[in-house]
Design a protein around this motif. Structure first.
Motif, mmCIF file in Angstrom:
data_model
loop_
_atom_site.group_PDB
_atom_site.id
_atom_site.type_symbol
_atom_site.label_atom_id
_atom_site.label_comp_id
_atom_site.label_asym_id
_atom_site.label_seq_id
_atom_site.Cartn_x
_atom_site.Cartn_y
_atom_site.Cartn_z
ATOM 1 N N LEU A 15 0.836 -1.198 0.000
ATOM 2 C CA LEU A 15 0.000 0.000 0.000
ATOM 3 C C LEU A 15 0.873 1.251 0.000
ATOM 4 C CD1 LEU A 15 -2.682 1.479 0.191
ATOM 5 C CD2 LEU A 15 -2.640 1.127 2.674
ATOM 6 N N ALA A 16 1.979 1.216 0.771
ATOM 7 C CA ALA A 16 2.874 2.380 0.807
ATOM 8 C C ALA A 16 3.435 2.695 -0.582
ATOM 9 C CB ALA A 16 4.010 2.124 1.800
ATOM 10 N N LEU A 60 0.689 4.207 -2.736
ATOM 11 C CA LEU A 60 0.386 5.595 -2.373
ATOM 12 C C LEU A 60 1.448 6.545 -2.904
ATOM 13 C CD1 LEU A 60 -0.895 5.099 1.288
ATOM 14 C CD2 LEU A 60 -2.253 5.735 -0.723
ATOM 15 N N GLU A 61 2.690 6.078 -2.992
ATOM 16 C CA GLU A 61 3.757 6.915 -3.536
ATOM 17 C C GLU A 61 3.514 7.231 -5.012
ATOM 18 O OE1 GLU A 61 7.473 5.029 -2.942
ATOM 19 O OE2 GLU A 61 7.492 5.303 -0.756
ATOM 20 N N LYS A 62 2.882 6.287 -5.715
ATOM 21 C CA LYS A 62 2.618 6.480 -7.141
ATOM 22 C C LYS A 62 1.396 7.345 -7.404
ATOM 23 C CE LYS A 62 4.626 2.038 -8.594
ATOM 24 N NZ LYS A 62 5.505 2.524 -9.667
ATOM 25 N N GLN A 63 0.574 7.578 -6.361
ATOM 26 C CA GLN A 63 -0.638 8.349 -6.548
ATOM 27 C C GLN A 63 -0.310 9.824 -6.770
ATOM 28 O OE1 GLN A 63 -3.176 6.155 -7.265
ATOM 29 N NE2 GLN A 63 -4.521 7.338 -5.941
#
Length: 333
Positions: free
Chosen positions: A21-22, A25-28
């Motif tokens: 998930l981390a 989220l970095e790619k979001q």
């Protein structure tokens, strides 16, 4: 003497396909990207289904939308935030005839869409549900660097039984593979069932149980009245509140639809069409009428569905309220 290189040397390592998930989220992006067509009609990499009865204007409306997207212009009453690269895969018209139609539409915007609108001139004969066909559409999308792919109509892209849920589910997986591999949004023109309810939208499409698993939004085109040159658009969105219905009117000179306002608020639904409605409709037409004339007149005067008008005519004949002779309907003598 030369040293042997490792087998993996010079090859790009494949990106991991399982992420935490981390990492996701970095790619979001910090803010959600805008829809390609607002409000919420076509999300990025979304799938929009456009449907309606034959000859209601589905292909014309979608061609209007494709040109608007390519030009980045709000021409059909929908907001287009920025120009997009659009690939059209259409199967109904010969290419010269399709180009002639688009050239007529193009006159209102000059060259604004010319560099962003692409046409797959070899689309006919390729099937999405076959690996070779899917590869063809992917190659066309990559050649155009397409952000949006138009498929018009869906039934020309497959050889499946649209009444078979499993066959349609397999076709929908092909749509998903096309979207994922091309990273493009899809605009899919599809037909509807023969008899649909007044308030049906997504469920009106053929193979709807399978389409519901992949569609992000649905637009249904209907004619409020056979006598009026307008169409009504009704909407259903998967992730957003549905928009109210709207009316569009076609300009036959430019082949562009434009807003004709909102449809009038519908009255309380009637349980059925009475025999008096049938005889009144026949009286308004004249001494006699053909079946289609009578049915359309009943639909207009009572605002009922085609199916309801058909049942009312059948019931009136059985009750003796009207008489059918040599394909003509009249009042009894």
């Amino acid at each position: 003497q030369t040293c042997a290189l490792p087998i993996s040397a010079g090859k790009k390592e494949a990106e991991p396909t399982v992420l935490s998930l981390a990492q996701l989220l970095e790619k979001q992006p910090p803010t959600a990207p805008p829809c390609l067509v607002e409000p919420g009609l076509l999300p990025p990499q979304g799938i929009l289904f456009v449907g309606g009865e034959p000859k209601v204007g589905k292909s014309l409306l979608v061609a209007n939308l494709a040109l608007s997207l390519a030009a980045g212009l709000d021409r059909t009453g929908f907001s287009i935030p920025t120009p997009r690269r659009v690939l059209v895969c259409q199967f109904e018209l010969p290419i010269p005839q399709f180009v002639s139609r688009v050239a007529t539409m193009r006159r209102v915007m000059n060259s604004a869409a010319d560099q962003n609108l692409f046409v797959d001139t070899r689309a006919t004969g390729h099937l999405l549900n076959a690996p070779q066909g899917l590869n063809h559409f992917l190659a066309a999308a990559r050649a155009a660097a397409a952000e949006i792919i138009v498929l018009d109509p869906l039934y020309s892209t497959h050889d499946q039984d649209e009444n078979d849920t499993r066959a349609m589910a397999a076709l929908c997986q092909s749509l998903l593979r096309l979207r994922e591999a091309s990273r493009a949004a899809l605009v899919v023109v599809h037909h509807v069932r023969k008899s649909i309810g007044r308030h049906e939208i997504g469920s009106a499409f053929r193979g709807a149980s399978a389409l519901h698993a992949v569609g992000d939004s649905y637009v249904l085109l209907t004619r409020p009245s056979p006598q009026l040159p307008t169409i009504e658009l009704r909407f259903q969105f998967r992730y957003a509140a549905a928009q109210p219905p709207r009316l569009l009117q076609l300009d036959p000179r430019t082949l562009w639809f434009s807003s004709a306002g909102s449809p009038p608020a519908s009255a309380a639904p009637r349980r059925k069409v009475e025999k008096m409605d049938v005889t009144q409709a026949l009286t308004e037409i004249g001494d006699q009428a053909r079946y289609n004339q009578l049915r359309d007149q009943i639909m207009t005067t009572t605002e009922c569905s085609k199916r309801t008008a058909q049942l009312a005519i059948s019931a009136a004949c059985q009750q003796g309220s009207i008489v059918q002779t040599n394909g003509q309907y009249r009042l009894p003598l």
